[in-house]
Design an enzyme around this catalytic site. Sequence first.
Site, PDB file in Angstrom:
ATOM      1  N   ARG A  51      70.491 -51.269 -95.954  1.00  0.00           N
ATOM      2  CA  ARG A  51      69.782 -51.331 -94.667  1.00  0.00           C
ATOM      3  C   ARG A  51      70.699 -50.925 -93.519  1.00  0.00           C
ATOM      4  NH1 ARG A  51      66.802 -56.865 -93.074  1.00  0.00           N
ATOM      5  NH2 ARG A  51      68.931 -57.520 -92.583  1.00  0.00           N
ATOM      6  N   LYS A  61      68.157 -52.248 -87.328  1.00  0.00           N
ATOM      7  CA  LYS A  61      68.706 -53.541 -86.884  1.00  0.00           C
ATOM      8  C   LYS A  61      69.784 -53.225 -85.846  1.00  0.00           C
ATOM      9  CE  LYS A  61      69.801 -58.035 -88.913  1.00  0.00           C
ATOM     10  NZ  LYS A  61      68.925 -58.791 -88.023  1.00  0.00           N
ATOM     11  N   GLU A 120      56.267 -60.268 -86.222  1.00  0.00           N
ATOM     12  CA  GLU A 120      57.320 -61.133 -86.777  1.00  0.00           C
ATOM     13  C   GLU A 120      57.782 -62.038 -85.649  1.00  0.00           C
ATOM     14  OE1 GLU A 120      60.810 -58.824 -87.775  1.00  0.00           O
ATOM     15  OE2 GLU A 120      60.491 -57.463 -86.104  1.00  0.00           O
TER      16      GLU A 120
HETATM   17  N1  PMP Z   1      63.099 -59.959 -88.119  1.00  0.00           N
HETATM   18  C1  PMP Z   1      64.074 -59.867 -87.198  1.00  0.00           C
HETATM   19  C2  PMP Z   1      63.733 -59.352 -85.855  1.00  0.00           C
HETATM   20  C3  PMP Z   1      65.381 -60.266 -87.504  1.00  0.00           C
HETATM   21  O1  PMP Z   1      66.356 -60.183 -86.582  1.00  0.00           O
HETATM   22  C4  PMP Z   1      65.658 -60.766 -88.792  1.00  0.00           C
HETATM   23  C5  PMP Z   1      67.065 -61.170 -89.178  1.00  0.00           C
HETATM   24  N2  PMP Z   1      67.542 -62.273 -88.477  1.00  0.00           N
HETATM   25  C6  PMP Z   1      64.610 -60.873 -89.724  1.00  0.00           C
HETATM   26  C7  PMP Z   1      63.349 -60.433 -89.349  1.00  0.00           C
HETATM   27  C8  PMP Z   1      64.851 -61.393 -91.102  1.00  0.00           C
HETATM   28  O2  PMP Z   1      65.569 -60.444 -91.862  1.00  0.00           O
HETATM   29  P1  PMP Z   1      66.551 -60.881 -93.044  1.00  0.00           P
HETATM   30  O3  PMP Z   1      65.728 -61.641 -94.029  1.00  0.00           O
HETATM   31  O4  PMP Z   1      67.038 -59.592 -93.603  1.00  0.00           O
HETATM   32  O5  PMP Z   1      67.624 -61.697 -92.440  1.00  0.00           O
END
Ligand code: PMP
Length: 284
Positions: free
Chosen positions: A52, A151, A184
């Site tokens: 990622r 990200k 989300e």
């Molecule tokens: N959505 C956002 C906006 C995030 O910043 C994160 C990570 N903190 C997630 C979802 C969850 O992703 P992950 O399971 O890869 O930590």
Amino acid sequence: MSYKIYINGEYFDKENAKISVFDHGLLYGDGIFEGMRAYNGKVFRHEQHMDRLWKSAKAIHLTIPMTQAEMMKAVDDTLALNDLRDAYIRLVVTRGVGTLGLDPNRCATPGVIIITDKIALYPKELYENGLEIVTASTIRMPSSSLSPRIKSLNYLNNIMAKLEGLRAGCDEALLLNHQGEVCECTGDNIFIIRDGKIYTPPVSAGILEGITRNAVIELAAEAGIPLFETTQTRHDVYIADECFLTGSAAELIPVVGIDGRPIGDGKPGPITKELIRRFREMIA
Ligand code: PMP
């Protein structure tokens, strides 16, 4: 306990872990990151995080100055140096030191930072009793402007929603997209459960494709619980039997209320609890 921090191949104490004020990561939020977890001395889904990170880098036209294997070794070395077996890891790649203008071509080398620490994002009670969330009026950044799949260090969109959540007395806030669909939370993906089926917004809604989200999709398949990645509205969350959030820091956490309405009977539900149990087994 102060853990050593990795910056561009060297280790520094917390007080001395500093970067230039001309780093475009600071000046423009020009950079990318990963939040990862180590359990029992092993980074959870290390390769997926690298994948990622490298995809985020590609999208913003940034060349990470090391290979994925070198990066993974740097992370493992930092954990070992700090004698950390269970930890949260923040891996940051900045555009690097440049001039005051936007031009990323003036930044000679990207900066690489690895911070490892112990964390407890939410108190233990919240994992048992669930948390309340609120819908933010801040709309999730549309993919056509800047893909939430990147990200990036530019988290202002999420922070605006987080502020709304905190003002409402909630630890998390739900972001909708410009079409009013559920995306989300500010740092977590969302799942809802109704009539024994699990639903989560598709990546096309404009979300980060969470590593924990993908783990939960696998766990649901293993448990034989039907799961659908389909468009969800706020109404779907209001009438859900259960709801939970996922993230590397949060792991799986039940949500028991949204916008002042209880979800289900206002207590963490059986499918949520079963998935938490299976997730704990997976990381053990
Ligand atoms: N959505 C956002 C906006 C995030 O910043 C994160 C990570 N903190 C997630 C979802 C969850 O992703 P992950 O399971 O890869 O930590």
